[in-house]
Design a protein around this motif. Structure first.
Motif, PDB file in Angstrom:
ATOM      1  N   ALA A 222       0.837  -1.207   0.000  1.00 40.50           N
ATOM      2  CA  ALA A 222       0.000   0.000   0.000  1.00 40.50           C
ATOM      3  C   ALA A 222       0.871   1.255   0.000  1.00 40.50           C
ATOM      4  O   ALA A 222       0.566   2.249  -0.682  1.00 40.50           O
ATOM      5  N   SER A 223       1.981   1.208   0.761  1.00 39.23           N
ATOM      6  CA  SER A 223       2.886   2.354   0.789  1.00 39.23           C
ATOM      7  C   SER A 223       3.525   2.596  -0.574  1.00 39.23           C
ATOM      8  O   SER A 223       3.644   3.744  -1.024  1.00 39.23           O
ATOM      9  N   GLU A 224       3.907   1.509  -1.252  1.00 38.26           N
ATOM     10  CA  GLU A 224       4.499   1.652  -2.585  1.00 38.26           C
ATOM     11  C   GLU A 224       3.491   2.215  -3.580  1.00 38.26           C
ATOM     12  O   GLU A 224       3.842   3.002  -4.472  1.00 38.26           O
ATOM     13  N   LEU A 225       2.238   1.814  -3.450  1.00 34.78           N
ATOM     14  CA  LEU A 225       1.208   2.360  -4.344  1.00 34.78           C
ATOM     15  C   LEU A 225       1.042   3.869  -4.125  1.00 34.78           C
ATOM     16  O   LEU A 225       0.890   4.639  -5.082  1.00 34.78           O
ATOM     17  N   ARG A 226       1.065   4.272  -2.855  1.00 42.64           N
ATOM     18  CA  ARG A 226       0.967   5.714  -2.567  1.00 42.64           C
ATOM     19  C   ARG A 226       2.201   6.455  -3.092  1.00 42.64           C
ATOM     20  O   ARG A 226       2.079   7.565  -3.628  1.00 42.64           O
ATOM     21  N   GLN A 227       3.382   5.852  -2.919  1.00 46.16           N
ATOM     22  CA  GLN A 227       4.590   6.475  -3.444  1.00 46.16           C
ATOM     23  C   GLN A 227       4.544   6.584  -4.962  1.00 46.16           C
ATOM     24  O   GLN A 227       5.023   7.568  -5.547  1.00 46.16           O
ATOM     25  N   LEU A 228       3.939   5.580  -5.602  1.00 39.73           N
ATOM     26  CA  LEU A 228       3.813   5.617  -7.058  1.00 39.73           C
ATOM     27  C   LEU A 228       2.899   6.765  -7.489  1.00 39.73           C
ATOM     28  O   LEU A 228       3.197   7.487  -8.449  1.00 39.73           O
TER      29      LEU A 228
END
Length: 209
Positions: free
Chosen positions: A159-165
């Motif tokens: 989920a954090s990587e999706l937000r960073q993306l």
């Protein structure tokens, strides 16, 4: 240089694909469907091989406890034999031939055992089986806890990587707008090429991210 036949793994690959297809059908995941953290944990608990093995071992230990406890109970054994000879069972003694047994023989035996004194053997065997079952239960519970932890950590990281993306994509768009303004200012003579180059480099960094 060896004449051994080539190893064919077609059937193994087919079994793997069939098993994979069954798992996908059981999960019933649709493209674009949002999977919650609880649902991800549920999927992991159902499909984790290590946990499935621990569960089988726990069931085996339950059976061992029952078997160890069965030594307390009386036991009986029934045996029945039915034999039919093709010829007579004859014996020759002193020139006289006589039958020993008939051609058709039937035997029935019943043995019963009642445990009275076993000097605690059954009790301690039952206690050992219970202790081993407790150990397997702790291992099973620990495997469950670790799996839940790992899935939740992986879910949070994803989920954090999706937000960073999303943030990185926003930065690229913002850098593109700044570059458009910088290009316009340079064209009008209000900015130098060096300033525009800095904006281009910033946009490139955002795209790399």
């Amino acid at each position: 240089s060896c004449d051994a036949p080539a190893v064919e793994r077609v059937s193994e690959a087919q079994r793997f694909q069939a098993n994979l297809k069954e798992r996908r059908a059981a999960l019933n995941l649709k493209p674009g469907q949002v999977v919650t953290m609880d649902r991800a944990v549920e999927i992991a608990l159902k499909n984790n091989l290590d946990l499935a093995i621990r569960k089988k071992l726990l069931a085996l230990e339950d059976a061992k406890v029952k078997i160890a406890l069965s030594g307390y109970f009386p036991s009986a054994n029934l045996q029945y034999t039915n034999a039919l000879r093709n010829n007579e069972d004859l014996v020759n003694q002193g020139g006289i031939t006589m039958p020993v047994e008939g051609r058709h023989q039937q035997f029935l035996s019943i043995n019963a055992t009642v445990p009275i004194f076993d000097f605690g053997v059954t009790y301690y065997a039952w206690k050992i089986a219970k202790d081993q079952r407790s150990q397997q239960f702790l291992l099973f519970t620990r495997t469950q806890q670790q799996l839940r932890r790992d899935v939740r950590i992986a879910y949070a990281r994803h989920a954090s990587e999706l937000r960073q993306l999303q943030l990185a994509a926003t930065n690229v768009k913002a850098a593109g707008e700044v570059l458009r303004v910088a290009t316009s200012l340079q064209r009008e003579g209000l900015a130098t090429p060096a300033e525009t180059a800095v904006v281009i480099a910033t946009k490139a960094q955002a795209e790399v991210a």
